[in-house]
Scaffold this motif. Structure first.
Motif, PDB file in Angstrom:
ATOM      1  N   LYS A   1       0.843  -1.191   0.000  1.00 32.00           N
ATOM      2  CA  LYS A   1       0.000   0.000   0.000  1.00 32.00           C
ATOM      3  C   LYS A   1       0.885   1.250   0.000  1.00 32.00           C
ATOM      4  N   ALA A   2       0.616   2.127  -0.947  1.00 31.43           N
ATOM      5  CA  ALA A   2       1.396   3.356  -1.048  1.00 31.43           C
ATOM      6  C   ALA A   2       1.071   4.298   0.111  1.00 31.43           C
ATOM      7  N   LYS A   3       2.094   5.014   0.567  1.00 28.77           N
ATOM      8  CA  LYS A   3       1.903   5.982   1.659  1.00 28.77           C
ATOM      9  C   LYS A   3       1.115   7.200   1.190  1.00 28.77           C
ATOM     10  N   TYR A   4       1.203   7.463  -0.116  1.00 35.81           N
ATOM     11  CA  TYR A   4       0.558   8.651  -0.666  1.00 35.81           C
ATOM     12  C   TYR A   4      -0.348   8.246  -1.833  1.00 35.81           C
ATOM     13  N   PRO A   5      -1.338   9.068  -2.159  1.00 32.19           N
ATOM     14  CA  PRO A   5      -2.280   8.735  -3.241  1.00 32.19           C
ATOM     15  C   PRO A   5      -1.674   8.967  -4.625  1.00 32.19           C
ATOM     16  N   VAL A   6      -0.703   8.137  -4.976  1.00 32.77           N
ATOM     17  CA  VAL A   6      -0.004   8.301  -6.251  1.00 32.77           C
ATOM     18  C   VAL A   6      -0.608   7.397  -7.322  1.00 32.77           C
ATOM     19  N   ASN A   7      -0.359   7.761  -8.562  1.00 34.28           N
ATOM     20  CA  ASN A   7      -0.762   6.940  -9.701  1.00 34.28           C
ATOM     21  C   ASN A   7       0.387   5.966  -9.985  1.00 34.28           C
ATOM     22  N   VAL A   8       0.308   4.786  -9.384  1.00 32.96           N
ATOM     23  CA  VAL A   8       1.415   3.829  -9.468  1.00 32.96           C
ATOM     24  C   VAL A   8       1.663   3.389 -10.908  1.00 32.96           C
ATOM     25  N   LYS A   9       0.588   3.180 -11.650  1.00 37.31           N
ATOM     26  CA  LYS A   9       0.737   2.749 -13.043  1.00 37.31           C
ATOM     27  C   LYS A   9       1.509   3.783 -13.853  1.00 37.31           C
ATOM     28  N   LYS A  10       1.145   5.041 -13.690  1.00 44.54           N
ATOM     29  CA  LYS A  10       1.818   6.109 -14.434  1.00 44.54           C
ATOM     30  C   LYS A  10       3.264   6.266 -13.972  1.00 44.54           C
ATOM     31  N   LEU A  11       3.489   6.122 -12.683  1.00 44.44           N
ATOM     32  CA  LEU A  11       4.859   6.200 -12.167  1.00 44.44           C
ATOM     33  C   LEU A  11       5.725   5.093 -12.759  1.00 44.44           C
TER      34      LEU A  11
END
Length: 283
Positions: free
Chosen positions: A145-155
């Protein structure tokens, strides 16, 4: 990371191809044997279905077994045993059916093809989507689970660009400084790849900064450094590259070949460090 959008797209195409096969199969065994075009069309749509199944299998294997395969994954997925025995058996039979078709120039006895295709359609239609949904749910529950609401796919996409640019730039680093300086092509491509590198890194930096709710800054990389995300050497390099970006992109502006050569021979290792720093901050 499980890409649900990708899996949904491939599963939809799989079901569509299977429905085409089913339309022919539902005409009955005798009709299938008497009409030459039915076996041809049925195997044609079955192969389309297999291709979509294979793409799904490769994506799942990447998550389950850290596989890097891009094709020929159905048999491997069956051997992983993550689906029911009946479904795994169908995967193996489907794999063997396709293999036999290719080995025999797409000639397959219709009387043997009909029951095979009927089994493929019936089993996949009744079990695959249901079991796939359960497997995806299980895999998603195990993801970090990411600590921040990031777009993992885009990253991940941007990180792939960074690694791609690194590989391309390393090609020119194999040459001597004199060879590099005397090649307009080397210089032009290096400038282009560095712009792409900078753009991808800048996107990552801005996206993470927004997700962390950091105060906007013109010096994004230094801002991440000051907030404990990037090491100084990484932040300084990418900030300097960002500052140089517009000059690199403008063919009317000169950039010293020595500077370009220094970057590709001394600084490319910082790309991996940047990716690791970002990943560590997110997770």
């Amino acid at each position: 990371m499980v890409d649900i959008e990708f899996l949904n797209e491939k599963a939809t195409k799989l079901k569509k191809s299977l429905s085409k096969v089913k339309q022919i199969i539902d005409l009955g065994y005798q009709q299938f044997l008497k009409t030459p075009m039915y076996p041809d069309r049925a195997q044609y749509y079955a192969l389309f279905a297999y291709d979509e199944l294979d793409k799904i299998a490769c994506h799942l294997l990447k998550e389950i077994a850290n596989s890097k395969k891009k094709e020929d994954c159905v048999l491997d997925l069956a051997n992983e045993g993550v689906f029911s025995e009946k479904l795994n058996r169908t995967f193996i039979d489907f794999y063997n059916f396709r293999k036999t078709l290719f080995e025999n120039a797409f000639k397959y006895p219709p009387e043997k093809m009909y029951p095979l295709l009927k089994n493929f359609v019936d089993t996949l239609d009744s079990l695959f989507i249901k079991e796939l949904a359960l497997l995806v749910k299980e895999l998603k529950s195990k993801e970090k689970k990411a600590k921040y609401p990031v777009n993992v796919k885009k990253l991940n996409e941007k990180a792939t660009v960074l690694k791609s640019m690194e590989r391309k730039l390393k090609t020119f680093a194999k040459y001597s400084l004199e060879e590099f300086k005397n090649s307009p092509y080397f210089i032009d491509r290096t400038r282009y790849y560095l712009v792409s590198l900078s753009d991808a890194a800048n996107w990552i930096c801005r996206h993470l900064s927004r997700s962390m709710k950091l105060k906007p800054s013109k010096e994004c990389f230094k801002n991440l450094m000051e907030n404990g995300v990037l090491y100084p050497d990484v932040a300084i390099f990418f900030q300097e590259l960002s500052n140089l970006r517009d000059t690199l992109a403008d063919p009317k502006k000169d950039v010293l070949p020595e500077l370009l050569y220094k970057i590709i021979t001394e600084k490319l290792s910082l790309i991996d460090k940047f990716i690791k720093d970002i990943a560590k901050a997110i997770y």
